[in-house]
Design an enzyme around this catalytic site. Structure first.
Site, mmCIF file in Angstrom:
data_model
loop_
_atom_site.group_PDB
_atom_site.id
_atom_site.type_symbol
_atom_site.label_atom_id
_atom_site.label_comp_id
_atom_site.label_asym_id
_atom_site.label_seq_id
_atom_site.Cartn_x
_atom_site.Cartn_y
_atom_site.Cartn_z
ATOM 1 C CG HIS A 53 -70.727 15.456 -114.237
ATOM 2 N ND1 HIS A 53 -71.796 14.656 -114.592
ATOM 3 C CD2 HIS A 53 -70.740 16.507 -115.112
ATOM 4 C CE1 HIS A 53 -72.417 15.195 -115.628
ATOM 5 N NE2 HIS A 53 -71.797 16.320 -115.964
ATOM 6 C CD GLU A 54 -68.975 19.929 -114.729
ATOM 7 O OE1 GLU A 54 -68.544 20.041 -115.897
ATOM 8 O OE2 GLU A 54 -70.191 20.002 -114.454
ATOM 9 C CG HIS A 57 -68.239 16.717 -119.241
ATOM 10 N ND1 HIS A 57 -68.906 15.786 -120.007
ATOM 11 C CD2 HIS A 57 -69.162 17.203 -118.363
ATOM 12 C CE1 HIS A 57 -70.162 15.697 -119.607
ATOM 13 N NE2 HIS A 57 -70.341 16.543 -118.606
#
Length: 213
Positions: A53-54, A57
């Site tokens: 997820h990170e 980004h």
């Protein structure tokens, strides 16, 4: 180029361990034996879900030419740990900070939606694996273990996607909504439905619906 600082790697590792523990506590209650039993399995789902997820980004930020770095939020970790004892996790251990002099709502929205989309894709991958191993899970301990791990992976990643798409505070949903309300509605509806099904009918019943038994 995809670059990491030493402090970023440290923060990712700390956040990964603590968030995994939080989800183990939330799922097992205060039974420490159950927490220790669930922790390794949850680490697979949280490890894939949280880290990727990170990185989603970070990758999109750097694709647009910005420097991006994950930074730990200690207060968020403590709050996540506290909420886990009440059966849910307020998962806000930190965030990827994108450094830019100017950023349009569109670019900010695309950077923000990358994380939840990663979680949705991972949840679906875990669900496909569940469907594949389900028939043999009744006769094979290995298949049963894979099923349990992937069922948790589906539930956790669905929840992470839905939670992060909430349009509150500094969560991803606020930035996606500001960019494109239609895309926000579609993504939060998908993530919300996946999470709702996981919490109500359960992953096994989802599998049974898919394979028609």
């Amino acid at each position: 180029m995809f670059k990491f600082t030493a402090s970023e790697v440290r923060d990712l590792i700390i956040a990964f361990i603590v968030i995994s523990l939080c989800f183990a506590i939330a799922n097992a209650g205060r039974n420490m034996n159950a927490v220790l039993h669930l922790l390794p399995m949850i680490m697979v789902g949280v490890g894939a879900g949280f880290i990727l997820h990170e990185l989603g980004h970070k990758f999109v930020s750097m694709k647009y030419g910005y420097w991006a770095e994950f930074k730990l939020w200690p207060q968020g970790l403590i709050f996540a740990l506290i909420t886990s004892f009440f059966g849910f996790v307020f998962a806000a251990p930190g965030a990827v900070y994108t450094y830019a002099n100017h950023m349009t709502d569109e670019i900010n929205g695309k950077i923000s939606i990358a994380g939840p989309i990663v979680n949705i894709i991972l949840a679906l991958i875990f669900l496909v694996i569940c469907v594949a191993v389900y028939p043999s899970a009744f006769s094979s301990q290995t298949s049963l273990l894979i099923l349990n791990i992937c069922a948790l992976g589906y539930s956790i990643n669905s929840f992470l996607a839905a939670f992060n798409l909430l349009p509150i505070g500094n969560l991803d949903g606020s930035k996606v909504l500001r960019w494109n309300i239609g895309i926000w509605i579609i993504t939060i509806a998908i993530a919300g439905l996946m999470t709702l099904m996981s919490m109500t009918i359960g992953v096994e019943n989802i599998i049974r619906l898919i394979i028609g038994i």
